[in-house]
Design an enzyme around this catalytic site. Sequence first.
Site, PDB file in Angstrom:
ATOM      1  N   ALA A 156       0.718  -0.802  -0.468  1.00 22.32           N
ATOM      2  CA  ALA A 156      -0.196  -0.182  -0.181  1.00 22.32           C
ATOM      3  C   ALA A 156       0.874   1.157   0.168  1.00 22.32           C
ATOM      4  CB  ALA A 156      -0.763  -0.144   1.236  1.00 22.32           C
TER       5      ALA A 156
ATOM      6  N   GLU B  25       4.624   7.852  -0.998  1.00 24.27           N
ATOM      7  CA  GLU B  25       5.525   8.879  -1.337  1.00 24.27           C
ATOM      8  C   GLU B  25       6.380   8.497   0.249  1.00 24.27           C
ATOM      9  OE1 GLU B  25       6.121  10.272  -3.092  1.00 24.27           O
ATOM     10  OE2 GLU B  25       4.514  10.215  -5.047  1.00 24.27           O
TER      11      GLU B  25
ATOM     12  N   HIS C 183       6.847   5.799   1.611  1.00 23.93           N
ATOM     13  CA  HIS C 183       8.250   4.216   1.538  1.00 23.93           C
ATOM     14  C   HIS C 183       8.902   4.787   0.256  1.00 23.93           C
ATOM     15  CE1 HIS C 183       4.505   2.802   2.620  1.00 23.93           C
ATOM     16  NE2 HIS C 183       4.567   2.161   3.249  1.00 23.93           N
TER      17      HIS C 183
ATOM     18  N   GLN D 249       2.215  -9.660  13.743  1.00 22.95           N
ATOM     19  CA  GLN D 249       2.157  -7.443  14.712  1.00 22.95           C
ATOM     20  C   GLN D 249       1.153  -6.743  14.165  1.00 22.95           C
ATOM     21  OE1 GLN D 249       5.015  -6.234  11.352  1.00 22.95           O
ATOM     22  NE2 GLN D 249       4.148  -4.286  11.136  1.00 22.95           N
TER      23      GLN D 249
ATOM     24  N   GLY E 137      11.625   4.135   8.393  1.00 26.13           N
ATOM     25  CA  GLY E 137      11.101   6.034   8.674  1.00 26.13           C
ATOM     26  C   GLY E 137      10.899   6.147  10.085  1.00 26.13           C
ATOM     27  N   GLU E 138      10.950   7.955  10.259  1.00 25.87           N
ATOM     28  CA  GLU E 138      10.715   7.909  10.923  1.00 25.87           C
ATOM     29  C   GLU E 138       9.616   8.274  12.196  1.00 25.87           C
ATOM     30  OE1 GLU E 138      12.814  11.961  11.200  1.00 25.87           O
ATOM     31  OE2 GLU E 138      14.688  11.361  11.638  1.00 25.87           O
ATOM     32  N   LYS E 139       8.943   7.779  10.633  1.00 29.31           N
ATOM     33  CA  LYS E 139       7.017   7.859  11.300  1.00 29.31           C
ATOM     34  C   LYS E 139       7.188   7.438  12.484  1.00 29.31           C
ATOM     35  CE  LYS E 139       2.068   7.620  10.156  1.00 29.31           C
ATOM     36  NZ  LYS E 139       2.471   6.548  10.874  1.00 29.31           N
TER      37      LYS E 139
ATOM     38  N   GLN F 239       9.156   2.485  16.640  1.00 25.71           N
ATOM     39  CA  GLN F 239       9.763   1.187  15.816  1.00 25.71           C
ATOM     40  C   GLN F 239      11.022   1.271  15.048  1.00 25.71           C
ATOM     41  OE1 GLN F 239       7.668  -1.084  12.352  1.00 25.71           O
ATOM     42  NE2 GLN F 239       9.045   0.082  10.860  1.00 25.71           N
TER      43      GLN F 239
HETATM   44  O1  PAF Z   1       6.606  -0.780   8.996  1.00 24.34           O
HETATM   45  C1  PAF Z   1       6.100  -1.277   8.458  1.00 24.34           C
HETATM   46  O2  PAF Z   1       5.699  -1.216   7.504  1.00 24.34           O
HETATM   47  C2  PAF Z   1       6.200  -2.812   9.469  1.00 24.34           C
HETATM   48  O3  PAF Z   1       6.088  -2.822  10.242  1.00 24.34           O
HETATM   49  C3  PAF Z   1       7.010  -3.040   8.726  1.00 24.34           C
HETATM   50  C4  PAF Z   1       8.717  -2.904   9.162  1.00 24.34           C
HETATM   51  C5  PAF Z   1       7.668  -3.555   6.834  1.00 24.34           C
HETATM   52  C6  PAF Z   1       7.896  -4.874   9.450  1.00 24.34           C
HETATM   53  O4  PAF Z   1       6.528  -5.996   8.891  1.00 24.34           O
END
Ligand code: PAF
Length: 283
Positions: free
Chosen positions: A32, A35, A37, A61, A147-149, A153
């Site tokens: 999905a 910009e 990504h 997750q 991403g820092e978003k 994570q």
């Molecule tokens: O940020 C994401 O899209 C997910 O958490 C990741 C890092 C691809 C792991 O599934």
Amino acid sequence: MERLASKQEVRQAVAEARREGKRVALVPTMGALHEGHLSLVSAARDRADYVVVSVFVNPTQFGPEEDFEAYPRDIERDMDLLGAEGVDLVFAPTPEIMYASDAAVTVDPGPLGGVLEGAVRPGHFSGMCTVVTKLFSIALPDLAFFGEKDYQQLTIVRAMARDLDLPVKVIGCPTVRECDGLALSSRNVYLSSEERHAATVLYRSLRTAETLVLDGERDAAVVAGAMRDTVASEELAEIEYAAVVDAVTLEPITALSDRPARALVAARVGGTRLIDNIALEVG
Ligand code: PAF
């Protein structure tokens, strides 16, 4: 650009790139694509010779009440976007390929995984760490881009790479925003036009925090309170947390100082859960 679903084929393709002396980058995604990504892909392109993007909506997750089934998926569109960015390889496995039916070993994110998002989404960061570790060991990248978003994570992945001696350099890239400040997210598609307008309140609350600190406020509780008040001023938004934390340990701080700090906010807008964050700099 190649699209592969098999771990073995990805290993072979990456090994071939390495034999040619190429530096390998991985951009893990759940598809999905937007910009945000693509900015990760572009950063990867700048710093590596062979760019792998994984597209995998990772079931482990998501909590039982979360949007795993509804999460937007459009692999053909993702492929077109990645092709245009000059990506070398897309790894798009199925859950059955990624996980053995009796898979039992997971990665524990430690205390960083129990606060903020981790407190609201139990198991989320263990699922994330487990799949990212698997992606690292399948693609064996020199560099990996996040991403820092998703600031928590990114912080956890950095700590995981350090603590588990994973031979990968984790690189964080700035959040990409709409003109009105809304952070790009694959979940923004869930918002109605009214909710989309209301969703800017997350960024507005972060800007409130930033302005207060620039104006000399050093009491973290005052800053977090102002963030909460900003979110509360928006009828369609319901706050989950607003926090001012140490940017490295994610521990709450009482006073802002020279140490890097981060303001993080999570809120529901309509039925959609959104998160955002910003660096807080003193001076
Ligand atoms: O940020 C994401 O899209 C997910 O958490 C990741 C890092 C691809 C792991 O599934």
